[in-house]
Enzyme design. Structure first.
Site, PDB file in Angstrom:
ATOM      1  N   ILE A 118       0.909  -1.148   0.000  1.00 35.20           N
ATOM      2  CA  ILE A 118       0.000   0.000   0.000  1.00 35.20           C
ATOM      3  C   ILE A 118       0.949   1.199   0.000  1.00 35.20           C
ATOM      4  O   ILE A 118       1.571   1.501   1.012  1.00 35.20           O
ATOM      5  CB  ILE A 118      -0.941   0.000   1.221  1.00 35.20           C
ATOM      6  CG1 ILE A 118      -1.875  -1.216   1.181  1.00 35.20           C
ATOM      7  CG2 ILE A 118      -1.767   1.295   1.232  1.00 35.20           C
ATOM      8  CD1 ILE A 118      -2.817  -1.329   2.367  1.00 35.20           C
ATOM      9  N   PRO A 119       1.100   1.858  -1.144  1.00 35.13           N
ATOM     10  CA  PRO A 119       2.237   2.761  -1.389  1.00 35.13           C
ATOM     11  C   PRO A 119       2.191   4.119  -0.691  1.00 35.13           C
ATOM     12  O   PRO A 119       2.074   5.174  -1.325  1.00 35.13           O
ATOM     13  CB  PRO A 119       2.220   2.908  -2.899  1.00 35.13           C
ATOM     14  CG  PRO A 119       0.776   2.782  -3.261  1.00 35.13           C
ATOM     15  CD  PRO A 119       0.235   1.737  -2.316  1.00 35.13           C
ATOM     16  N   CYS A 120       2.355   4.117   0.615  1.00 34.60           N
ATOM     17  CA  CYS A 120       2.357   5.366   1.373  1.00 34.60           C
ATOM     18  C   CYS A 120       3.584   6.227   1.068  1.00 34.60           C
ATOM     19  O   CYS A 120       3.554   7.436   1.298  1.00 34.60           O
ATOM     20  CB  CYS A 120       2.260   5.089   2.869  1.00 34.60           C
ATOM     21  SG  CYS A 120       3.470   3.927   3.508  1.00 34.60           S
ATOM     22  N   HIS A 121       4.623   5.620   0.507  1.00 35.30           N
ATOM     23  CA  HIS A 121       5.819   6.393   0.146  1.00 35.30           C
ATOM     24  C   HIS A 121       5.540   7.374  -0.989  1.00 35.30           C
ATOM     25  O   HIS A 121       6.321   8.291  -1.208  1.00 35.30           O
ATOM     26  CB  HIS A 121       6.974   5.451  -0.235  1.00 35.30           C
ATOM     27  CG  HIS A 121       6.679   4.569  -1.389  1.00 35.30           C
ATOM     28  ND1 HIS A 121       5.969   3.387  -1.256  1.00 35.30           N
ATOM     29  CD2 HIS A 121       6.998   4.677  -2.702  1.00 35.30           C
ATOM     30  CE1 HIS A 121       5.860   2.812  -2.445  1.00 35.30           C
ATOM     31  NE2 HIS A 121       6.473   3.585  -3.340  1.00 35.30           N
ATOM     32  N   ARG A 122       4.430   7.222  -1.680  1.00 31.99           N
ATOM     33  CA  ARG A 122       4.089   8.098  -2.804  1.00 31.99           C
ATOM     34  C   ARG A 122       3.395   9.391  -2.370  1.00 31.99           C
ATOM     35  O   ARG A 122       2.955  10.161  -3.213  1.00 31.99           O
ATOM     36  CB  ARG A 122       3.205   7.342  -3.803  1.00 31.99           C
ATOM     37  CG  ARG A 122       3.924   6.160  -4.438  1.00 31.99           C
ATOM     38  CD  ARG A 122       3.050   5.388  -5.395  1.00 31.99           C
ATOM     39  NE  ARG A 122       3.739   4.187  -5.845  1.00 31.99           N
ATOM     40  CZ  ARG A 122       3.128   3.091  -6.257  1.00 31.99           C
ATOM     41  NH1 ARG A 122       1.806   3.040  -6.318  1.00 31.99           N
ATOM     42  NH2 ARG A 122       3.838   2.035  -6.627  1.00 31.99           N
TER      43      ARG A 122
END
Length: 154
Positions: A118-122
């Site tokens: 779940i790409p929270c780094h984006r």
């Protein structure tokens, strides 16, 4: 029943956890003392290897992150951010139907139990600065993930 295993990555070890039907938790920098893998953690390990090799831009795994209804709405909105793209916390709040809730959105992003998948780094600040990252070594880990995807930041 719960299952888990550790995998090596460019970010260091990653611990993967499943409930037998879905991936529930991913810990960057974590190691599992007594691995008990299942098909979910094994598939997650394979897909993470493909992601780090530049061969995968989307994860295809059953997921079961546990949080509040608000957190889950934010995590769902995170999954819609395409590989190589980014949003601000405010934009993410708008997409999740929570305009003006940037701080609460930031807290939900930080509570994401499945970073990378779940790409929270984006998610970046509105001025494209990195304001934090709760996974691995924090901001250095986020910078590595952003660089892998070719996402620019300040």
């Amino acid at each position: 029943m719960s299952y888990s295993q550790s995998v090596e990555s460019p970010l260091g070890p990653i611990a993967l956890h499943s409930n037998g039907t879905a991936l529930t938790h991913l810990d960057i920098g974590g190691k599992v003392a007594t691995p008990q893998p299942d098909t979910i953690t094994q598939t997650a390990a394979e897909q993470l290897a493909e992601y780090f090799d530049g061969q995968r831009t989307h994860f295809d795994l059953p997921l079961a992150p546990e949080g509040t209804a608000f957190q889950e709405s934010i995590w769902s909105a995170l999954q819609a951010i395409p590989y190589g793209d980014s949003l601000s916390y405010g934009e993410l709040g708008l997409r999740a139907g929570r305009p003006g809730a940037a701080r609460a959105v930031g807290a939900a992003v930080g509570a994401n139990p499945l970073p990378i998948v779940i790409p929270c780094h984006r998610v970046l600040a509105s001025d494209r600065k990195i304001t934090g990252y709760s996974g691995g070594d924090g901001i250095p880990t986020k910078k590595k993930l952003l660089a892998l995807e070719g996402i620019s930041y300040r």
